[in-house]
Design an enzyme around this catalytic site. Sequence first.
Site, PDB file in Angstrom:
ATOM      1  N   HIS A 106       0.146  30.540 -27.038  1.00  0.00           N
ATOM      2  CA  HIS A 106       0.468  29.486 -26.069  1.00  0.00           C
ATOM      3  C   HIS A 106       1.878  29.009 -26.375  1.00  0.00           C
ATOM      4  O   HIS A 106       2.378  29.203 -27.479  1.00  0.00           O
ATOM      5  CB  HIS A 106      -0.557  28.357 -26.151  1.00  0.00           C
ATOM      6  CG  HIS A 106      -1.866  28.699 -25.491  1.00  0.00           C
ATOM      7  ND1 HIS A 106      -2.304  28.085 -24.343  1.00  0.00           N
ATOM      8  CD2 HIS A 106      -2.808  29.609 -25.821  1.00  0.00           C
ATOM      9  CE1 HIS A 106      -3.480  28.601 -23.995  1.00  0.00           C
ATOM     10  NE2 HIS A 106      -3.811  29.527 -24.871  1.00  0.00           N
TER      11      HIS A 106
ATOM     12  N   ARG B 274      -8.966  33.910 -16.561  1.00  0.00           N
ATOM     13  CA  ARG B 274      -9.804  33.201 -17.527  1.00  0.00           C
ATOM     14  C   ARG B 274      -9.027  32.007 -18.116  1.00  0.00           C
ATOM     15  O   ARG B 274      -9.276  30.867 -17.783  1.00  0.00           O
ATOM     16  CB  ARG B 274     -10.248  34.183 -18.638  1.00  0.00           C
ATOM     17  CG  ARG B 274     -11.462  33.711 -19.452  1.00  0.00           C
ATOM     18  CD  ARG B 274     -11.128  32.733 -20.549  1.00  0.00           C
ATOM     19  NE  ARG B 274     -10.237  33.301 -21.572  1.00  0.00           N
ATOM     20  CZ  ARG B 274      -9.714  32.585 -22.557  1.00  0.00           C
ATOM     21  NH1 ARG B 274      -9.976  31.299 -22.672  1.00  0.00           N
ATOM     22  NH2 ARG B 274      -8.876  33.130 -23.414  1.00  0.00           N
ATOM     23  N   ASP B 275      -8.059  32.278 -18.964  1.00  0.00           N
ATOM     24  CA  ASP B 275      -7.400  31.183 -19.686  1.00  0.00           C
ATOM     25  C   ASP B 275      -6.451  30.391 -18.787  1.00  0.00           C
ATOM     26  O   ASP B 275      -6.196  29.221 -19.031  1.00  0.00           O
ATOM     27  CB  ASP B 275      -6.638  31.736 -20.895  1.00  0.00           C
ATOM     28  CG  ASP B 275      -6.479  30.708 -22.004  1.00  0.00           C
ATOM     29  OD1 ASP B 275      -6.974  29.579 -21.841  1.00  0.00           O
ATOM     30  OD2 ASP B 275      -5.859  31.029 -23.022  1.00  0.00           O
TER      31      ASP B 275
ATOM     32  N   CYS C  49      -6.525  24.537 -22.690  1.00  0.00           N
ATOM     33  CA  CYS C  49      -7.852  24.804 -23.242  1.00  0.00           C
ATOM     34  C   CYS C  49      -8.655  23.534 -23.046  1.00  0.00           C
ATOM     35  O   CYS C  49      -8.236  22.470 -23.495  1.00  0.00           O
ATOM     36  CB  CYS C  49      -7.779  25.174 -24.722  1.00  0.00           C
ATOM     37  SG  CYS C  49      -9.411  25.291 -25.506  1.00  0.00           S
TER      38      CYS C  49
ATOM     39  N   ASN D 173      -0.309  29.080 -21.449  1.00  0.00           N
ATOM     40  CA  ASN D 173      -0.203  30.377 -22.108  1.00  0.00           C
ATOM     41  C   ASN D 173       1.241  30.867 -22.100  1.00  0.00           C
ATOM     42  O   ASN D 173       2.068  30.422 -21.298  1.00  0.00           O
ATOM     43  CB  ASN D 173      -1.059  31.403 -21.360  1.00  0.00           C
ATOM     44  CG  ASN D 173      -2.542  31.219 -21.608  1.00  0.00           C
ATOM     45  OD1 ASN D 173      -3.073  31.707 -22.597  1.00  0.00           O
ATOM     46  ND2 ASN D 173      -3.211  30.487 -20.731  1.00  0.00           N
TER      47      ASN D 173
ATOM     48  N   HIS E 120      -2.651  36.077 -29.176  1.00  0.00           N
ATOM     49  CA  HIS E 120      -2.887  35.243 -27.992  1.00  0.00           C
ATOM     50  C   HIS E 120      -2.081  33.971 -28.211  1.00  0.00           C
ATOM     51  O   HIS E 120      -2.452  33.129 -29.019  1.00  0.00           O
ATOM     52  CB  HIS E 120      -4.395  34.963 -27.860  1.00  0.00           C
ATOM     53  CG  HIS E 120      -4.736  34.026 -26.751  1.00  0.00           C
ATOM     54  ND1 HIS E 120      -5.214  34.472 -25.529  1.00  0.00           N
ATOM     55  CD2 HIS E 120      -4.669  32.676 -26.657  1.00  0.00           C
ATOM     56  CE1 HIS E 120      -5.435  33.414 -24.741  1.00  0.00           C
ATOM     57  NE2 HIS E 120      -5.107  32.316 -25.403  1.00  0.00           N
TER      58      HIS E 120
END
Length: 318
Positions: free
Chosen positions: A221, A26-27, A252, A261, A219
Amino acid sequence: MQMGTVFQASTAVWPSQITLVDVTPRDGLQDADTFVTTEQKLAFINALIESGVRHIEVTSFMHPKWIPQLADADTLASRLPRVPGVTYSALIPNMRGYERAHTAGIAEVVLVVSASESHNKANLNRSIDASLHQLTEVATRAKADGIQVRGAIATAFGCPFEGAVAPEAVIRIAQAYATMGVDQVSLADTIGVGNPRQIYTLFTQIRTELPANMPLAAHLHDRSGYALANVFAALQAGVTSFDAAVGGLGGCPYAPGAPGNLSLEALTAYVEAMGFNTEISLPKLASARQQLLNDLAHGEPVTSGHSMRQTETASHHS
Ligand code: MG
């Protein structure tokens, strides 16, 4: 003497066990320059599982137009291998996204709202309050369906448009999530601007404001190499779940300049060194990474969903 006090306070919440969530599909991929096909994503997810990863955020159920890299969310989710002990989650922006995820068999959803109005507008095209209203309905439905719900707060430590974010804005959303009955609250450092002191302070504050034992997740980065120090600060504040992506992939699409990330490899080695047992094999993870980097290097180019999005957002609101 003061340091001793701080250490004593933190050992009271230092977790005995933690969960590492791989968010690469996903990210890690949502801002990629090339397409990774559904088959390639499935192969990568299998390689992650083979490496010992047990929690994977596989995709995002945004409108396919906004994030073309993840346009195969429905197909991918319905084809995931059913492996005992493996949990798949997906990001959900609204009820429509929830319905798609549920239909595709996703057992854990990640709700998301930003702590800053302008990022929420850019990411979800609505106000924070409008998001919370919608997400309350989604959470209610998910609980009735027996689906696990994680409540994520983007830009919790800083916003690409507004800069500093008031802790009160984050706490208000965390409390709204708790009222919705979420199973976990996750604070996201979307653009990697948080520092260890800020991470420790905000998570500690959130922990005292939320009902006792609400599980907390981070979460992170990684800008300027702060991410691992931020992990330590989060552990001291009692955080028990950490998102990361192989090779530190990702950014993002709606956060200009967002760095990658936190690297899953670095995180795994780091927490193993501190005595946590992840059951993740770093050599196997390295081959999973190599396979994905190869797919990315040879994929079809993506026409940017994000510039298209900004044009449409502007036309709706100017
Ligand atoms: Mg992120």
